[in-house]
Write an enzyme that holds these catalytic residues in place. Structure first.
Site, PDB file in Angstrom:
ATOM      1  N   HIS A 306       0.852  -1.190   0.000  1.00  0.00           N
ATOM      2  CA  HIS A 306       0.000   0.000   0.000  1.00  0.00           C
ATOM      3  C   HIS A 306       0.880   1.228   0.000  1.00  0.00           C
ATOM      4  O   HIS A 306       1.942   1.232   0.618  1.00  0.00           O
ATOM      5  CB  HIS A 306      -0.910  -0.004   1.245  1.00  0.00           C
ATOM      6  CG  HIS A 306      -2.080   0.895   1.088  1.00  0.00           C
ATOM      7  ND1 HIS A 306      -2.021   2.228   1.392  1.00  0.00           N
ATOM      8  CD2 HIS A 306      -3.321   0.658   0.600  1.00  0.00           C
ATOM      9  CE1 HIS A 306      -3.197   2.772   1.113  1.00  0.00           C
ATOM     10  NE2 HIS A 306      -3.998   1.846   0.630  1.00  0.00           N
ATOM     11  N   ASP A 363      -7.934  -5.418   0.012  1.00  0.00           N
ATOM     12  CA  ASP A 363      -8.442  -6.180  -1.125  1.00  0.00           C
ATOM     13  C   ASP A 363      -8.060  -7.651  -1.102  1.00  0.00           C
ATOM     14  O   ASP A 363      -8.535  -8.425  -1.916  1.00  0.00           O
ATOM     15  CB  ASP A 363      -7.926  -5.566  -2.430  1.00  0.00           C
ATOM     16  CG  ASP A 363      -8.558  -4.222  -2.668  1.00  0.00           C
ATOM     17  OD1 ASP A 363      -9.735  -4.078  -2.314  1.00  0.00           O
ATOM     18  OD2 ASP A 363      -7.888  -3.327  -3.181  1.00  0.00           O
TER      19      ASP A 363
HETATM   20  N1  CMC Z   1       4.225  -7.469  -4.878  1.00  0.00           N
HETATM   21  C1  CMC Z   1       5.572  -7.479  -5.024  1.00  0.00           C
HETATM   22  N2  CMC Z   1       6.365  -6.394  -4.862  1.00  0.00           N
HETATM   23  C2  CMC Z   1       5.747  -5.237  -4.540  1.00  0.00           C
HETATM   24  C3  CMC Z   1       4.369  -5.159  -4.362  1.00  0.00           C
HETATM   25  C4  CMC Z   1       3.591  -6.326  -4.540  1.00  0.00           C
HETATM   26  N3  CMC Z   1       2.274  -6.300  -4.390  1.00  0.00           N
HETATM   27  N4  CMC Z   1       4.032  -3.879  -4.050  1.00  0.00           N
HETATM   28  C5  CMC Z   1       5.170  -3.191  -4.031  1.00  0.00           C
HETATM   29  N5  CMC Z   1       6.219  -4.008  -4.319  1.00  0.00           N
HETATM   30  C6  CMC Z   1       7.640  -3.642  -4.343  1.00  0.00           C
HETATM   31  C7  CMC Z   1       7.952  -2.871  -5.624  1.00  0.00           C
HETATM   32  O1  CMC Z   1       8.398  -3.733  -6.656  1.00  0.00           O
HETATM   33  C8  CMC Z   1       9.048  -1.940  -5.159  1.00  0.00           C
HETATM   34  O2  CMC Z   1      10.240  -2.655  -5.115  1.00  0.00           O
HETATM   35  P1  CMC Z   1      11.636  -1.891  -5.398  1.00  0.00           P
HETATM   36  O3  CMC Z   1      11.789  -0.863  -4.312  1.00  0.00           O
HETATM   37  O4  CMC Z   1      12.656  -2.984  -5.340  1.00  0.00           O
HETATM   38  O5  CMC Z   1      11.520  -1.263  -6.758  1.00  0.00           O
HETATM   39  C9  CMC Z   1       8.640  -1.603  -3.715  1.00  0.00           C
HETATM   40  O6  CMC Z   1       7.859  -2.728  -3.267  1.00  0.00           O
HETATM   41  C10 CMC Z   1       7.836  -0.330  -3.588  1.00  0.00           C
HETATM   42  O7  CMC Z   1       6.744  -0.389  -4.529  1.00  0.00           O
HETATM   43  P2  CMC Z   1       6.059   0.873  -5.167  1.00  0.00           P
HETATM   44  O8  CMC Z   1       5.270   0.454  -6.363  1.00  0.00           O
HETATM   45  O9  CMC Z   1       7.076   1.960  -5.360  1.00  0.00           O
HETATM   46  O10 CMC Z   1       5.096   1.293  -3.978  1.00  0.00           O
HETATM   47  P3  CMC Z   1       3.862   2.243  -4.111  1.00  0.00           P
HETATM   48  O11 CMC Z   1       3.631   2.772  -2.752  1.00  0.00           O
HETATM   49  O12 CMC Z   1       4.026   3.206  -5.214  1.00  0.00           O
HETATM   50  O13 CMC Z   1       2.709   1.219  -4.565  1.00  0.00           O
HETATM   51  C11 CMC Z   1       0.826  -0.180  -4.624  1.00  0.00           C
HETATM   52  C12 CMC Z   1       1.630   0.843  -3.807  1.00  0.00           C
HETATM   53  C13 CMC Z   1      -0.483  -0.471  -3.858  1.00  0.00           C
HETATM   54  C14 CMC Z   1       0.443   0.411  -5.999  1.00  0.00           C
HETATM   55  C15 CMC Z   1       1.665  -1.470  -4.800  1.00  0.00           C
HETATM   56  O14 CMC Z   1       2.005  -1.999  -3.545  1.00  0.00           O
HETATM   57  C16 CMC Z   1       0.926  -2.530  -5.633  1.00  0.00           C
HETATM   58  O15 CMC Z   1       1.011  -2.491  -6.863  1.00  0.00           O
HETATM   59  N6  CMC Z   1       0.211  -3.502  -4.958  1.00  0.00           N
HETATM   60  C17 CMC Z   1      -0.585  -4.469  -5.679  1.00  0.00           C
HETATM   61  C18 CMC Z   1      -1.905  -3.833  -6.092  1.00  0.00           C
HETATM   62  C19 CMC Z   1      -2.857  -3.671  -4.920  1.00  0.00           C
HETATM   63  O16 CMC Z   1      -3.064  -4.569  -4.123  1.00  0.00           O
HETATM   64  N7  CMC Z   1      -3.488  -2.480  -4.856  1.00  0.00           N
HETATM   65  C20 CMC Z   1      -4.512  -2.200  -3.855  1.00  0.00           C
HETATM   66  C21 CMC Z   1      -4.155  -1.084  -2.958  1.00  0.00           C
HETATM   67  S1  CMC Z   1      -5.275  -1.031  -1.545  1.00  0.00           S
HETATM   68  C22 CMC Z   1      -6.757  -0.519  -2.219  1.00  0.00           C
HETATM   69  C23 CMC Z   1      -6.826   0.925  -2.371  1.00  0.00           C
HETATM   70  O17 CMC Z   1      -6.660   1.654  -1.368  1.00  0.00           O
HETATM   71  O18 CMC Z   1      -7.105   1.348  -3.506  1.00  0.00           O
END
Ligand code: CMC
Length: 429
Positions: A306, A363
């Site tokens: 998240h 989710d």
């Molecule tokens: N699985 C594997 N690796 C992950 C995941 C995941 N679900 N989420 C983040 N990472 C890794 C990512 O690869 C990155 O690694 P590195 O630093 O080595 O490049 C690191 O963790 C940070 O990720 P980020 O994408 O920069 O983090 P963010 O805060 O921008 O993204 C997120 C948050 C929710 C988009 C992401 O965690 C994600 O894509 N999760 C899966 C989709 C999901 O479940 N979304 C629902 C969010 S909750 C509902 C809502 O509030 O809408």
């Protein structure tokens, strides 16, 4: 305003910047005068460090896993309140007393029907259209049906539009479902509560009496409450940005629905359940964990991680307990729940997920519950949109009433060509 002030040294010049404090949470550095004083912008793609507004609605402490609506912890609301109480709380700032609640419930129930012509509008969509595609169109179209509540300068019209949106979303979402399975639309039954009414419009048929299962109703109510608002997330920011130009509330909520549809936001519960189904067996979990950790593989564990919660998502705890309750009540043994629990267990003991502070989000379990209740996966995000409409509407109202809000207009770091002269087509290389 706090007594602190920050200072930025730019090109040898000290620029004092005021610091503002909220009730709780991080202070913010007020950079509104920065461009005027220095000619420089700030750079923050994805707004990871930028507060776009002042808000008194929802507070999140991502490190502590805290989510408060108007000060009340989300788990207390999910346990004790009705969705209508939460809607009133988000809109008006306080929990309603008995009279206020009765009046609010009555008002909302008097807006549950949609214009009869909307049924015709639905018929223009392909039968297999995704419900979110239908909702983006239909909710936007509400502006053409309810002209008398589109003047955003009139507080009474804003209130009526807010009530209409909260009241009509369950009807529209149920209609989207009925349309996709070829069953007749059901009119709302205002003798039922908000959630029960929605379940009946979705799963009932005109020929039979629909008995609402209280365990399912409670689970649905919790799902709605847990999704009602979530601070300045992508879709809420979209609603605010659309609204900042003076667009009407129906158009703004349609914009929010469009944003919510994405798999990184509201589409994640659909993606999470699809992923759990694809894994299918606990034996295959290590393979998927390895893929999630592989930098060259775009696969991510859906329902994990998240932007704000970096310890745990307080909504996920309630969801997990609700998943157990619903499956027990329906006497379902779903291998997908076993995969989910084992995946959570393995991921939470893996250094990759621990180091990156990746935890199950709201989710991760909601898909398992919705699937058990009988919703097809395409409906999941539509249910999220139904619940989040309350938050969108509350945030939109707060923004319109805020004298400091201006039209949203981010700036950029330009990396294209500097000025150059036009070249006639025959002279181009
Ligand atoms: N699985 C594997 N690796 C992950 C995941 C995941 N679900 N989420 C983040 N990472 C890794 C990512 O690869 C990155 O690694 P590195 O630093 O080595 O490049 C690191 O963790 C940070 O990720 P980020 O994408 O920069 O983090 P963010 O805060 O921008 O993204 C997120 C948050 C929710 C988009 C992401 O965690 C994600 O894509 N999760 C899966 C989709 C999901 O479940 N979304 C629902 C969010 S909750 C509902 C809502 O509030 O809408």
């Amino acid at each position: 305003m706090s007594n602190d002030s920050a200072s930025l040294n730019l090109a040898g010049k000290d620029v004092p910047l005021p610091v503002m404090s909220g009730t709780v949470g991080p202070d913010v550095v007020d950079i509104r005068k920065l461009y005027g004083q220095t000619g420089a912008f700030t750079y923050d793609p994805g707004f990871t460090s930028t507060a776009s507004c002042q808000s008194a609605i929802t507070y999140i402490d991502g490190e502590q896993g805290i989510l408060l609506h108007r000060g009340y912890p989300i788990d207390q609301l999910a346990e004790n309140s009705t969705f209508m109480e939460v809607a009133y709380l988000l809109l008006h700032g306080e929990l309603p007393n008995k009279d206020e609640l009765d009046k609010f419930v009555y008002t909302i129930s008097r807006h549950t029907m949609v214009h009869e012509q909307l049924a015709t509008f639905f018929r223009g969509f392909r039968r297999d259209a995704h419900p979110m595609a239908v909702l983006v169109g239909v909710v936007g179209a509400l502006s053409s049906f309810y002209h008398d509540s589109t003047d955003i300068t009139d507080p009474q019209q804003r209130l009526i539009a807010s009530h209409r949106l909260i009241a009509k979303m369950p009807t529209l979402v149920a209609m989207a479902y009925k349309y996709s399975i070829g069953q007749p639309f059901l009119y709302p039954d205002n003798s039922l509560g908000y959630t029960a009414n929605f379940l009946r419009m979705t799963f009932g048929v005109p020929a039979e009496h629909y008995e609402v299962n209280p365990v399912i109703e409670r689970a649905m109510r919790r799902i709605f409450i847990l999704h009602a608002d979530h601070e300045q997330n992508a879709s809420t920011s979209t609603v605010r940005l659309a609204g900042s130009s003076g667009a009407n509330p129906f158009a703004c909520i349609a914009a929010g629905i469009a944003c919510l549809w994405g798999p990184a936001h509201g589409g994640a519960n659909e993606a999470a359940l699809n992923m759990l189904r694809e894994i299918g067996d606990v034996k295959r979990i290590p393979e998927y964990i390895a893929r999630a950790k592989d930098k060259d593989d775009p696969f991510r564990l859906m329902g994990f991680g998240h932007r704000v919660y970096k310890n745990f998502d307080p909504r996920a705890k309630v969801m997990k307990a609700t998943a157990d309750e619903v499956l027990k009540e329906l006497n379902i043994s779903d291998p997908v729940l076993d995969v989910a629990k084992e995946l959570e267990h393995i991921a939470l003991s893996d250094s990759y997920f621990i180091d990156k502070k990746l935890y199950p989000n709201v989710d991760f379990y909601s898909g398992v519950i919705l699937n058990a209740i009988g919703f097809p996966t395409e409906m999941f995000t539509a249910l999220f949109a139904l619940a989040r409409t309350v938050g969108w509407v509350a945030q939109w109202n707060e923004m319109i009433a805020d004298p400091e809000q201006k039209i949203g207009r981010p700036r950029q770091l330009y990396t294209g060509s500097a000025q150059r002269d036009y070249v006639q087509v025959g002279d181009r290389k």
